[in-house]
Every structure is written in structure tokens, then in C-alpha cells.
Write a protein that holds these residues in place. Structure first.
Motif, short mmCIF file in Angstrom:
data_model
loop_
_atom_site.label_atom_id
_atom_site.label_comp_id
_atom_site.label_asym_id
_atom_site.label_seq_id
_atom_site.Cartn_x
_atom_site.Cartn_y
_atom_site.Cartn_z
N ARG A 20 14.07 42.13 25.70
CA ARG A 20 15.06 41.10 25.30
C ARG A 20 16.41 41.53 25.34
O ARG A 20 17.40 40.67 25.59
CB ARG A 20 14.76 40.88 23.95
N TRP A 21 16.85 42.75 25.29
CA TRP A 21 18.22 43.07 25.34
C TRP A 21 18.84 43.27 26.67
O TRP A 21 20.01 43.18 27.07
CB TRP A 21 18.64 44.45 24.49
N ILE A 22 18.17 43.09 27.70
CA ILE A 22 18.35 43.47 29.07
C ILE A 22 19.17 42.02 29.56
O ILE A 22 20.24 42.12 30.26
CB ILE A 22 17.07 43.63 30.08
N VAL A 23 18.81 40.93 29.41
CA VAL A 23 19.54 39.79 29.74
C VAL A 23 20.79 39.70 29.28
O VAL A 23 21.86 39.27 29.82
CB VAL A 23 18.42 38.53 29.43
N PRO A 24 21.03 39.88 27.73
CA PRO A 24 22.15 39.76 27.10
C PRO A 24 23.28 40.96 27.88
O PRO A 24 24.26 40.86 28.18
CB PRO A 24 22.16 39.92 25.78
N ALA A 25 22.73 41.87 28.06
CA ALA A 25 23.53 43.14 28.78
C ALA A 25 23.96 42.73 30.28
O ALA A 25 25.13 43.16 30.63
CB ALA A 25 22.52 44.47 28.82
N VAL A 26 22.87 42.25 31.05
CA VAL A 26 23.74 41.92 32.30
C VAL A 26 24.40 40.85 32.31
O VAL A 26 25.23 40.85 33.08
CB VAL A 26 22.15 41.46 33.05
N LEU A 27 24.43 39.68 31.36
CA LEU A 27 25.48 38.89 31.25
C LEU A 27 26.62 39.39 30.76
O LEU A 27 27.84 38.78 31.19
CB LEU A 27 24.93 37.47 30.40
N LEU A 28 26.68 40.29 29.94
CA LEU A 28 28.04 40.94 29.35
C LEU A 28 28.65 41.87 30.58
O LEU A 28 29.76 41.81 30.93
CB LEU A 28 27.63 41.84 28.18
N LEU A 29 27.75 42.40 31.32
CA LEU A 29 28.32 43.35 32.67
C LEU A 29 28.96 42.23 33.42
O LEU A 29 29.94 42.52 34.16
CB LEU A 29 27.41 44.22 33.18
N ALA A 30 28.24 41.20 33.76
CA ALA A 30 28.80 40.26 34.81
C ALA A 30 30.20 39.72 34.36
O ALA A 30 31.00 39.24 35.23
CB ALA A 30 27.73 39.01 35.01
N ALA A 31 30.37 39.42 33.12
CA ALA A 31 31.68 38.68 32.64
C ALA A 31 32.55 39.87 32.53
O ALA A 31 33.89 39.45 32.85
CB ALA A 31 31.44 38.57 31.19
N CYS A 32 32.48 41.09 32.74
CA CYS A 32 33.44 41.71 33.07
C CYS A 32 33.87 42.19 34.21
O CYS A 32 34.75 42.85 34.53
CB CYS A 32 32.94 43.34 32.24
N ALA A 33 33.14 41.90 35.39
CA ALA A 33 33.29 41.95 36.77
C ALA A 33 34.58 41.43 36.88
O ALA A 33 34.79 40.19 36.64
CB ALA A 33 32.03 41.65 37.58
N PRO A 34 35.29 41.77 38.04
CA PRO A 34 36.59 41.22 38.36
C PRO A 34 36.50 39.94 39.25
O PRO A 34 35.47 40.10 40.07
CB PRO A 34 37.51 42.36 39.10
N ALA A 35 37.12 39.01 38.79
CA ALA A 35 36.96 37.62 39.74
C ALA A 35 37.61 37.85 41.14
O ALA A 35 38.56 38.81 41.15
CB ALA A 35 37.57 36.58 39.24
N PRO A 36 37.18 37.35 42.39
CA PRO A 36 37.65 37.67 43.43
C PRO A 36 38.94 37.17 43.59
O PRO A 36 39.24 36.04 43.16
CB PRO A 36 36.79 37.02 44.37
N ALA A 37 40.13 37.90 44.26
CA ALA A 37 41.28 37.30 44.16
C ALA A 37 41.69 36.21 45.09
O ALA A 37 41.15 35.99 46.16
CB ALA A 37 42.15 38.73 44.69
N ARG A 38 42.34 35.11 44.69
CA ARG A 38 42.65 34.01 45.53
C ARG A 38 43.81 34.47 46.60
O ARG A 38 44.54 35.14 46.19
CB ARG A 38 43.01 33.08 44.22
N GLN A 39 43.49 33.68 47.67
CA GLN A 39 44.28 34.06 48.69
C GLN A 39 45.41 33.06 48.61
O GLN A 39 45.06 31.72 48.71
CB GLN A 39 43.50 34.14 50.19
N PRO A 40 46.73 33.56 48.42
CA PRO A 40 47.69 32.44 48.43
C PRO A 40 47.96 31.63 49.70
O PRO A 40 47.75 32.28 50.82
CB PRO A 40 49.12 33.03 48.16
N VAL A 41 48.18 30.30 49.67
CA VAL A 41 48.36 29.44 50.82
C VAL A 41 49.76 29.29 51.07
O VAL A 41 50.48 28.86 50.08
CB VAL A 41 47.66 28.21 51.03
N HIS A 42 50.70 29.44 52.25
CA HIS A 42 51.86 29.51 52.38
C HIS A 42 51.96 28.28 53.47
O HIS A 42 51.50 28.23 54.50
CB HIS A 42 52.44 30.77 52.77
N THR A 43 52.90 27.18 53.53
CA THR A 43 53.22 26.29 54.18
C THR A 43 54.79 26.37 54.68
O THR A 43 55.53 26.43 53.69
CB THR A 43 52.86 25.00 53.62
#
Length: 140
Positions: free
Chosen positions: A2-25
Motif C-alpha cells: 500500500r505504501w508504494i503508490v504514495p511513495a511513487v506519487l511523492l517522488l513524482a511531485a519532487c521531479a523538476p518540471a521541464p523548463a519552458r522555452q521562452p518565445v522571442h518576437t
């Protein structure tokens, strides 16, 4: 188990979000031979690799070109260098008096280079060996 699912969700929340690429015009103009042409450059920047991808639109003629290159940080501004290509533009295949032309692009490629300081780009657009001064301002 039972503890595997919360642990996986907790680890996924700590992963860095992909960096947004700025748009220049940027929009501006250049004197090409005898006429003034207006341009709009829009590109995304990958801040990790310093690569850029986007489009350069000649607003005077309505032609759009692909832009790929680099945007390198420097002490007095960012150095932009981009190859401008027509992509899948129409090509000429013809024979005149026995001399054949095959797969000749009707639109020429170019080299865009210059410096971005604050909200202004100052550089040159080199087409078919002719270089034209190009200045643009940031619009977004």
C-alpha cells in the motif's frame, strides 16, 4: 504494498518540471538593394543548449523562412546567429537551349547575425553575398 503508490506519487511531485522555452518576437526593417523590407523574427530559445528555432517573415513580400541557430550570452548582449532557409519552397527545373537547370530553389537562403541588447536587435542579413543592415525591436 500500500505504501508504494504514495511513495511513487511523492517522488513524482519532487521531479523538476521541464523548463519552458521562452518565445522571442522582434520586428524591424532592412534596406535590401533599393527597397526597404520589413521583417518579423519569432523564435524559441533552449536556455540549456542555446539553440533557437523559429521563423523569419518578410512582411513586405509575405514570404516565410525557417530560422535555426544559436543565441549565446555575452557581456554586452546576446549574440544571435541563424541560418535562414526557405524550407520546401518551389524549385525550378528547366532546359534552355540544351542547358539544364535542375532543383534550383526560387527563394534564397540567408545568414542572420547580430546582437540583442535589452529590447533591440542590431545586425545584418546576408542574402546571395549581399549584406544588409537589419535593426529590430522586441514586440512581445
Amino acid at each position: 504494498m500500500r505504501w508504494i503508490v504514495p511513495a511513487v506519487l511523492l517522488l513524482a511531485a519532487c521531479a523538476p518540471a521541464p523548463a519552458r522555452q521562452p518565445v522571442h518576437t522582434f520586428e524591424g526593417s532592412a534596406r535590401v538593394l533599393l527597397t526597404v523590407q520589413t521583417y518579423r523574427l519569432t523564435f524559441t530559445e533552449n536556455r540549456v543548449t542555446h539553440d533557437i528555432r523559429g521563423t523569419l517573415v518578410n512582411r513586405t513580400s509575405g514570404d516565410a523562412f525557417q530560422a535555426t541557430g544559436t543565441l549565446l550570452p555575452a557581456t554586452d548582449g546576446d549574440l544571435l546567429t541563424a541560418d535562414i532557409s526557405a524550407g520546401d519552397s518551389p524549385r525550378l527545373n528547366a532546359t534552355v537551349f540544351g542547358i539544364g537547370l535542375r532543383d534550383v530553389p526560387l527563394k534564397a537562403g540567408a545568414l542572420l547575425s547580430g546582437t540583442i541588447r535589452h529590447d533591440a536587435f542590431a545586425g545584418s542579413l546576408r542574402v546571395n553575398g549581399f549584406s544588409s543592415a537589419l535593426s529590430m525591436k522586441r514586440v512581445q
